[in-house]
Design an enzyme around this catalytic site. Structure first.
Site, short mmCIF file in Angstrom:
data_model
loop_
_atom_site.label_atom_id
_atom_site.label_comp_id
_atom_site.label_asym_id
_atom_site.label_seq_id
_atom_site.Cartn_x
_atom_site.Cartn_y
_atom_site.Cartn_z
N SER A 99 -0.18 -7.98 1.19
CA SER A 99 -0.06 -7.10 0.02
C SER A 99 1.09 -6.10 0.19
O SER A 99 2.24 -6.48 0.30
CB SER A 99 -1.39 -6.40 -0.22
OG SER A 99 -1.40 -5.73 -1.46
N ASP A 240 2.74 -8.56 -3.21
CA ASP A 240 2.05 -9.76 -3.70
C ASP A 240 1.72 -9.69 -5.18
O ASP A 240 1.06 -10.58 -5.71
CB ASP A 240 0.80 -10.05 -2.87
CG ASP A 240 -0.33 -9.07 -3.13
OD1 ASP A 240 -0.05 -7.91 -3.46
OD2 ASP A 240 -1.50 -9.47 -3.00
N ASP A 242 -0.18 -7.68 -7.08
CA ASP A 242 -1.47 -7.30 -7.67
C ASP A 242 -1.57 -5.80 -7.94
O ASP A 242 -2.59 -5.33 -8.43
CB ASP A 242 -2.64 -7.78 -6.82
CG ASP A 242 -2.73 -7.11 -5.46
OD1 ASP A 242 -1.81 -6.35 -5.10
OD2 ASP A 242 -3.72 -7.36 -4.74
#
Length: 448
Positions: A99, A240, A242
């Site tokens: 992430s 990533d 998100d």
């Protein structure tokens, strides 16, 4: 009790157990054992960090050794893997990513066939097989691996399909920061194909620069570009894809609380809202007050998009998120998606004819300060008598006009100290006081 899975999958420093090629091989085999019972197909995606290629190969080998098939989609945003797992009718999806962390870290996250996080029970089953001896199926039963070449195009069309056909982003200048991560080849295209003038930064990944100079956790470069380009909006995604953080036309950074406020109120004004909004323990108290004034329900979940999703399902609500920028629009997608969330904000801007800052009139945030304390030994702050007393002292000082939160990070060896209140000086004093108390506990534990 799970040994490897944390609140957001498995994560750590590359080369340190469990983030090693040997473990990934065994993890792939264990996942193959669990998911081949339903369907033999498992999807694998990754972000742009260099170790992802090594771990992709290891996972692929383990999965086919268990007798399951693999579909490789290459570098793609985490929410894209959730979507593609559903559309390819795969039994599971695997994301290789850490992430917003630096390239020296990596991790694994699983999605179910429905595109949601897998259950605790499935994580426990995977861990069960991790402890078993690895046995390769007979040669005739070895799985097959195929690469999916049109994954990016599929996801781009999906994102565009969430934006009303009658609306265009024409006339809007947007700076898009992809953090040199997984959205570098999809996010700019989504916004430009919808009509916006797009200036892209953070779109030259080299395997080592993911999240290094830009992205949702480092919005300063985006802020400078928005001001220099006189742009209408800045969009920052993490490695990533998100998380979403925004920068308005004046260069002010806007977080997940701001985004939730805009989306919820726009849905309310257009008659498309029902229920309430899920935030987390870290959500600003000002957001809760603002929602109460407009009649929008608000509920707090534990920190982590997994817990936001769980709370949304409990209430039957569709909108939730975190200040860090995880925004979940369950009426559209199954997990946090930075591009989708940005499109919802842009829809509000276009339909209401207002700039981002104008959509935030009515939200007055409390001063909030957060400090992270790195620890060698993890512990639960609220279980320590010394810290229980310190929290009580801080709460008494705030006198009901603020909040105190001490918690252990679910993904890093950190204790997070957060204080919010109406007065900046009081907040600063209490944070320093609590940090000192936490450090005393950390020192005491280091001596034992």
């Amino acid at each position: 009790m799970r040994k490897y899975f944390g609140t957001d999958g498995i994560r750590g420093k590359v080369g340190t157990t469990p983030i090693t090629p040997e473990f990934m091989l065994k993890l792939g085999w264990a996942a193959g054992q669990v998911f081949k019972e339903n369907d033999k197909k498992i999807l694998i995606g990754k972000d742009t960090r260099i170790s992802g290629y090594m771990f992709e190969s290891a996972l692929e080998s383990g999965i086919v050794a268990a007798g399951a098939d693999v579909r490789l989609v290459g570098p793609m945003p985490t929410p894209a893997i959730a979507y593609l797992t559903r559309t390819f009718r795969a039994s599971a999806g695997i994301v290789i990513s850490a992430s917003h962390n630096p390239y020296t870290d990596n991790g694994i996250k699983f999605f179910s066939a429905e595109g949601g996080k897998i259950s605790d029970e499935l994580e426990e089953r995977i861990e069960y097989f991790l402890e078993q001896p690895m046995e390769v199926v007979e040669s005739s039963q070895i799985g097959r691996a195929k690469r999916i070449d049109d994954a990016a195009g599929r996801y781009i069309e999906y994102c565009k399909g969430t934006f009303p056909i009658g609306l265009q982003l024409s006339g809007l200048k947007i700076v898009v920061d992809c953090a040199d991560g997984a959205t570098y080849h999809v996010a700019p295209r989504v916004f430009s194909e919808l009509g916006a003038e797009v200036i892209s930064i953070g779109v030259n990944p080299d395997g080592l620069n993911i999240n290094e100079f830009s992205g949702a956790t480092k919005p300063e470069l985006l802020r400078k570009n928005v001001l220099a380009e006189e742009a209408d909006l800045g969009i920052a995604l993490d490695g990533d894809g998100d998380r979403l953080i925004l920068v308005d036309r004046h260069g002010v950074v806007r977080d997940g609380d701001d985004i939730l406020y805009i989306i919820a109120n726009h849905l309310m004004r257009t008659g498309r809202f029902s229920g309430g909004v899920v935030g987390t323990l870290m959500s600003n108290f000002g957001l809760e007050l603002a929602f109460s004034e407009t009649g929008i329900g608000f509920s707090r979940a534990a920190v982590g998009d997994r817990y936001v999703n769980e709370k949304l399902m409990q209430h039957g609500w569709v909108l939730g998120g975190e200040p860090s920028g995880h925004i979940v629009c369950r009426s559209i997608t199954t997990t946090g998606d930075g591009i989708i969330a940005a499109l919802q904000v842009l829809r509000a801007m276009v339909e209401e004819g207002k700039a981002l800052d104008e959509l935030l009139v009515g939200l007055v945030k409390f001063p909030q300060k957060l400090k992270n304390i790195r620890v060698a030994k993890r512990f639960v702050p609220n279980e320590e008598p010394t810290l229980q007393k310190a929290i009580a002292v801080a709460n008494e000082r705030l006198n009901g006009l603020g909040r105190v939160l001490l918690r252990a990070s679910g993904t890093e060896p950190l204790i997070r100290v957060m204080v919010e209140g109406r007065d900046n000086d009081t907040v600063d004093e209490l944070v320093e006081y609590l940090v000192e108390e936490v450090n005393s506990v950390v020192s005491a534990k280091a001596d034992t």
